[in-house]
Design a protein around this motif. Structure first.
Motif, PDB file in Angstrom:
ATOM      1  N   THR A   2      53.060  -3.929   3.533  1.00 53.71           N
ATOM      2  CA  THR A   2      53.718  -2.974   4.399  1.00 53.71           C
ATOM      3  C   THR A   2      52.686  -2.056   5.035  1.00 53.71           C
ATOM      4  O   THR A   2      51.705  -1.709   4.429  1.00 53.71           O
ATOM      5  CB  THR A   2      54.687  -2.101   3.588  1.00 53.71           C
ATOM      6  OG1 THR A   2      53.951  -1.151   2.866  1.00 53.71           O
ATOM      7  CG2 THR A   2      55.516  -2.927   2.654  1.00 53.71           C
ATOM      8  N   GLN A   3      52.936  -1.632   6.273  1.00 55.95           N
ATOM      9  CA  GLN A   3      52.035  -0.624   6.792  1.00 55.95           C
ATOM     10  C   GLN A   3      52.518   0.753   6.428  1.00 55.95           C
ATOM     11  O   GLN A   3      51.858   1.725   6.720  1.00 55.95           O
ATOM     12  CB  GLN A   3      51.766  -0.704   8.299  1.00 55.95           C
ATOM     13  CG  GLN A   3      50.544   0.119   8.623  1.00 55.95           C
ATOM     14  CD  GLN A   3      50.025  -0.027  10.023  1.00 55.95           C
ATOM     15  OE1 GLN A   3      50.458  -0.853  10.813  1.00 55.95           O
ATOM     16  NE2 GLN A   3      49.065   0.783  10.339  1.00 55.95           N
ATOM     17  N   ASP A   4      53.634   0.870   5.733  1.00 61.09           N
ATOM     18  CA  ASP A   4      53.874   2.135   5.054  1.00 61.09           C
ATOM     19  C   ASP A   4      52.622   2.365   4.213  1.00 61.09           C
ATOM     20  O   ASP A   4      52.117   3.465   4.073  1.00 61.09           O
ATOM     21  CB  ASP A   4      55.076   2.040   4.111  1.00 61.09           C
ATOM     22  CG  ASP A   4      56.357   1.737   4.827  1.00 61.09           C
ATOM     23  OD1 ASP A   4      56.359   0.835   5.662  1.00 61.09           O
ATOM     24  OD2 ASP A   4      57.354   2.391   4.518  1.00 61.09           O
ATOM     25  N   THR A   5      52.122   1.276   3.609  1.00 61.71           N
ATOM     26  CA  THR A   5      50.876   1.300   2.869  1.00 61.71           C
ATOM     27  C   THR A   5      49.705   1.604   3.772  1.00 61.71           C
ATOM     28  O   THR A   5      48.910   2.486   3.510  1.00 61.71           O
ATOM     29  CB  THR A   5      50.621  -0.082   2.249  1.00 61.71           C
ATOM     30  OG1 THR A   5      51.675  -0.375   1.363  1.00 61.71           O
ATOM     31  CG2 THR A   5      49.323  -0.127   1.515  1.00 61.71           C
ATOM     32  N   ARG A   6      49.578   0.827   4.847  1.00 59.27           N
ATOM     33  CA  ARG A   6      48.396   0.972   5.680  1.00 59.27           C
ATOM     34  C   ARG A   6      48.336   2.356   6.305  1.00 59.27           C
ATOM     35  O   ARG A   6      47.282   2.960   6.393  1.00 59.27           O
ATOM     36  CB  ARG A   6      48.397  -0.110   6.773  1.00 59.27           C
ATOM     37  CG  ARG A   6      48.195  -1.502   6.210  1.00 59.27           C
ATOM     38  CD  ARG A   6      47.890  -2.503   7.290  1.00 59.27           C
ATOM     39  NE  ARG A   6      49.030  -2.759   8.165  1.00 59.27           N
ATOM     40  CZ  ARG A   6      49.923  -3.708   7.947  1.00 59.27           C
ATOM     41  NH1 ARG A   6      49.838  -4.467   6.866  1.00 59.27           N
ATOM     42  NH2 ARG A   6      50.915  -3.896   8.791  1.00 59.27           N
ATOM     43  N   GLU A   7      49.490   2.870   6.738  1.00 61.60           N
ATOM     44  CA  GLU A   7      49.467   4.161   7.403  1.00 61.60           C
ATOM     45  C   GLU A   7      49.178   5.299   6.435  1.00 61.60           C
ATOM     46  O   GLU A   7      48.468   6.228   6.757  1.00 61.60           O
ATOM     47  CB  GLU A   7      50.793   4.402   8.128  1.00 61.60           C
ATOM     48  CG  GLU A   7      51.007   3.394   9.227  1.00 61.60           C
ATOM     49  CD  GLU A   7      51.699   3.993  10.425  1.00 61.60           C
ATOM     50  OE1 GLU A   7      52.023   5.198  10.385  1.00 61.60           O
ATOM     51  OE2 GLU A   7      51.892   3.267  11.394  1.00 61.60           O
ATOM     52  N   VAL A 122      69.271  16.047   9.891  1.00 58.40           N
ATOM     53  CA  VAL A 122      68.889  14.647  10.028  1.00 58.40           C
ATOM     54  C   VAL A 122      68.527  14.121   8.651  1.00 58.40           C
ATOM     55  O   VAL A 122      67.740  14.745   7.930  1.00 58.40           O
ATOM     56  CB  VAL A 122      67.683  14.481  10.976  1.00 58.40           C
ATOM     57  CG1 VAL A 122      67.196  13.033  10.985  1.00 58.40           C
ATOM     58  CG2 VAL A 122      68.041  14.927  12.387  1.00 58.40           C
ATOM     59  N   SER A 123      69.085  12.978   8.270  1.00 59.07           N
ATOM     60  CA  SER A 123      68.641  12.273   7.068  1.00 59.07           C
ATOM     61  C   SER A 123      67.665  11.200   7.507  1.00 59.07           C
ATOM     62  O   SER A 123      68.002  10.339   8.325  1.00 59.07           O
ATOM     63  CB  SER A 123      69.819  11.644   6.333  1.00 59.07           C
ATOM     64  OG  SER A 123      69.346  10.816   5.270  1.00 59.07           O
ATOM     65  N   ASP A 124      66.446  11.244   6.970  1.00 58.81           N
ATOM     66  CA  ASP A 124      65.415  10.267   7.325  1.00 58.81           C
ATOM     67  C   ASP A 124      64.950   9.574   6.046  1.00 58.81           C
ATOM     68  O   ASP A 124      64.343  10.206   5.179  1.00 58.81           O
ATOM     69  CB  ASP A 124      64.239  10.950   8.013  1.00 58.81           C
ATOM     70  CG  ASP A 124      63.141   9.966   8.343  1.00 58.81           C
ATOM     71  OD1 ASP A 124      63.437   8.927   8.958  1.00 58.81           O
ATOM     72  OD2 ASP A 124      61.969  10.230   7.985  1.00 58.81           O
ATOM     73  N   THR A 125      65.256   8.289   5.919  1.00 61.13           N
ATOM     74  CA  THR A 125      64.929   7.541   4.704  1.00 61.13           C
ATOM     75  C   THR A 125      63.740   6.631   4.967  1.00 61.13           C
ATOM     76  O   THR A 125      63.702   5.895   5.950  1.00 61.13           O
ATOM     77  CB  THR A 125      66.146   6.732   4.227  1.00 61.13           C
ATOM     78  OG1 THR A 125      66.795   6.105   5.339  1.00 61.13           O
ATOM     79  CG2 THR A 125      67.155   7.645   3.548  1.00 61.13           C
ATOM     80  N   HIS A 126      62.763   6.685   4.065  1.00 63.18           N
ATOM     81  CA  HIS A 126      61.463   6.052   4.295  1.00 63.18           C
ATOM     82  C   HIS A 126      61.441   4.574   3.930  1.00 63.18           C
ATOM     83  O   HIS A 126      62.330   4.059   3.251  1.00 63.18           O
ATOM     84  CB  HIS A 126      60.362   6.801   3.549  1.00 63.18           C
ATOM     85  CG  HIS A 126      60.449   6.696   2.041  1.00 63.18           C
ATOM     86  ND1 HIS A 126      60.138   5.554   1.354  1.00 63.18           N
ATOM     87  CD2 HIS A 126      60.784   7.618   1.098  1.00 63.18           C
ATOM     88  CE1 HIS A 126      60.272   5.753   0.059  1.00 63.18           C
ATOM     89  NE2 HIS A 126      60.682   7.001  -0.127  1.00 63.18           N
ATOM     90  N   GLY A 127      60.375   3.918   4.344  1.00 63.77           N
ATOM     91  CA  GLY A 127      60.185   2.500   4.085  1.00 63.77           C
ATOM     92  C   GLY A 127      59.519   2.212   2.759  1.00 63.77           C
ATOM     93  O   GLY A 127      59.265   3.105   1.939  1.00 63.77           O
ATOM     94  N   THR A 128      59.220   0.952   2.535  1.00 67.83           N
ATOM     95  CA  THR A 128      58.691   0.458   1.267  1.00 67.83           C
ATOM     96  C   THR A 128      57.379   1.125   0.893  1.00 67.83           C
ATOM     97  O   THR A 128      56.452   1.196   1.701  1.00 67.83           O
ATOM     98  CB  THR A 128      58.465  -1.059   1.347  1.00 67.83           C
ATOM     99  OG1 THR A 128      59.704  -1.698   1.636  1.00 67.83           O
ATOM    100  CG2 THR A 128      57.890  -1.601   0.039  1.00 67.83           C
ATOM    101  N   MET A 129      57.292   1.587  -0.344  1.00 70.81           N
ATOM    102  CA  MET A 129      56.045   2.073  -0.918  1.00 70.81           C
ATOM    103  C   MET A 129      56.119   1.882  -2.424  1.00 70.81           C
ATOM    104  O   MET A 129      57.153   2.141  -3.048  1.00 70.81           O
ATOM    105  CB  MET A 129      55.790   3.534  -0.563  1.00 70.81           C
ATOM    106  CG  MET A 129      56.898   4.493  -0.920  1.00 70.81           C
ATOM    107  SD  MET A 129      56.580   6.213  -0.384  1.00 70.81           S
ATOM    108  CE  MET A 129      56.535   6.051   1.400  1.00 70.81           C
ATOM    109  N   ALA A 130      55.037   1.393  -3.015  1.00 64.85           N
ATOM    110  CA  ALA A 130      55.002   1.161  -4.455  1.00 64.85           C
ATOM    111  C   ALA A 130      54.332   2.296  -5.204  1.00 64.85           C
ATOM    112  O   ALA A 130      54.538   2.450  -6.407  1.00 64.85           O
ATOM    113  CB  ALA A 130      54.286  -0.156  -4.756  1.00 64.85           C
ATOM    114  N   ASN A 131      53.521   3.087  -4.526  1.00 67.04           N
ATOM    115  CA  ASN A 131      52.807   4.182  -5.171  1.00 67.04           C
ATOM    116  C   ASN A 131      53.602   5.466  -4.994  1.00 67.04           C
ATOM    117  O   ASN A 131      53.894   5.886  -3.867  1.00 67.04           O
ATOM    118  CB  ASN A 131      51.410   4.317  -4.552  1.00 67.04           C
ATOM    119  CG  ASN A 131      50.530   5.273  -5.330  1.00 67.04           C
ATOM    120  OD1 ASN A 131      50.886   6.432  -5.523  1.00 67.04           O
ATOM    121  ND2 ASN A 131      49.378   4.805  -5.765  1.00 67.04           N
TER     122      ASN A 131
END
Length: 417
Positions: A2-7, A122-131
């Motif tokens: 995921t670029q949730d990771t990269r970002e 606003v409810s903002d729900t984030h993407g995949t992250m393992a850490n």
């Protein structure tokens, strides 16, 4: 991967936003807020121990309008909707785990540093992250969306979900039900916390989210419309690149080339390890994963490993990750795998009474655009007002960057027609 990771790994390009104690209104209002005493009813009359009860509110960032706009532009996110600076707080609150047992979770509440006293949310729900340290309440790099929406004049509730941020335990990745309960309880906690900060929420709720959070956003909107968050009125729904159709689109795409190998290995490993705790898929990891990956995969998803380190210790392809038997089962799911897919694959099986916009990029090799198209067809068949907005020839993370300013402008239209 995921670029949730990269970002998050690359932090914030360009000049970083400063962090530290909130200033002006936030600092003044926060006196006596951090470490809210147990047993004291919140601003909405909640009793101690109830879901959504605030445990603590801690300031984590304060940024001027110019800083917000500069940081958004550095990340290639449109800054035209920015009108205010922002104040951000980590909120710890009470919720329940996947089995309904009491626990706590954390999330980020962001408010404009100017504007009115009464705010839409606003409810903002984030993407995949393992850490767990990548979550919005603890990582500056995960807050761009919150800052954008707050800078338009609304409060923003960004839950970390269970087991991320400073919440206990492991994250039940892609467990839609517990992601929704944690998000609903973050709404309740945000209402209390806003009151403690000298602001109030109007009850108008705009729902968005990205990737995993896109799927959560659809399910959360359904729960709110169904009355699970008393006092909140759903106004519009605008998720980005969500894996809404797990069984029909996302899971087959793992083996037919539509999902790139690196992301496919990461997503699938995380899903199998987390879902095995809820829908038993295997007794021994070696039933699913080839060696040496079987011996390390559960340890890698403990909430402490960086996402990019996880990828380096797993197979280069889904085919090389899985045993022959389970690879065949992946293509024709049965047992616990089928149960997990079915339990978490119905976020679009309802009729929203508000407009819905599904944003997606047509070069997304993490969450193929077919997810949005299938979701839109399902919603439309039930009579919903829904549109798929293709944001161009961009990848997964490019779709989020391309969509955000448009979503902020749409939400700012009031009724979001």
């Amino acid at each position: 991967m995921t670029q949730d990771t990269r970002e998050t790994a690359e932090k914030q390009p360009g000049r970083p936003m400063r962090t530290g104690p909130a200033v002006t209104l936030g600092a003044l209002a926060l006196v006596g807020v951090a470490g809210v005493a147990p047993g004291v009813p919140g601003a909405d009359g909640q009793r101690s121990g109830e879901r959504g009860e605030v445990v603590s509110v801690v300031p984590v960032a304060a940024h001027s309008r110019a800083e917000v706009a500069r940081a958004l532009r550095a990340r290639h996110i449109g800054a035209a909707p920015v009108r205010h600076g922002v104040l951000a707080y980590r909120v710890t609150y009470r919720t329940v785990d996947p089995h309904g047992r009491p626990t706590t979770a954390t999330g980020l509440l962001t408010v404009p540093s100017g504007g009115g006293r009464r705010l839409g949310l606003v409810s903002d729900t984030h993407g995949t992250m393992a850490n767990r340290s990548y979550a919005p309440s603890v990582a500056e790099a995960a807050r761009a969306q919150s800052y954008l929406f707050a800078a338009t004049g609304r409060a923003v509730a960004a839950p970390d979900y269970l087991g991320l941020g400073q919440g206990p335990g492991r994250h039940p990745y892609m467990d839609t039900r517990s992601a929704v309960t944690a998000s609903v309880d973050m709404l309740r906690a945000s209402r209390t916390a806003a009151g403690l900060l000298g602001r109030s929420l109007t009850g108008d709720l705009y729902v968005t989210g990205f990737s995993q959070g896109g799927q959560v956003a659809m399910a959360l909107a359904r729960a709110v419309q169904g009355g699970d968050a008393a006092g909140f009125r759903l106004k519009a729904v605008a998720p980005v690149a969500g894996p809404y159709d797990l069984q029909g689109t996302e899971e087959p795409a793992l083996t037919d080339g539509r999902v790139n190998d690196v992301s496919g290995v990461f997503y699938l490993s995380y899903f199998l390890v987390a879902q095995n705790r809820l829908h038993p898929i295997y007794q021994d990891p070696a039933e699913v994963f080839r060696q040496p990956y079987a011996g390390r995969v559960e340890r890698l998803f403990d909430g402490r490993h960086k996402d990019e380190d996880i990828v380096r210790q797993l197979a280069p392809t889904v085919r090389q990750l899985l045993t022959d038997r389970f690879y065949r089962q992946l293509r024709r799911p049965t047992g616990g795998l089928l149960a997990a897919l079915r339990a978490n694959g119905h976020a679009c099986d309802w009729k929203p009474e508000v407009p819905v916009r599904l944003y997606a990029g047509n070069r997304d090799t993490d969450v193929p655009i077919g997810n949005a198209r299938t979701c839109a067809r399902t919603l439309a068949q039930r009579g919903a007002r829904v549109r798929v907005l293709e944001v161009g020839p961009v990848d997964h993370f490019g779709s989020d960057r391309a969509a955000l300013a448009g979503i902020a402008r749409w939400f700012s239209g009031g009724t979001a027609r």
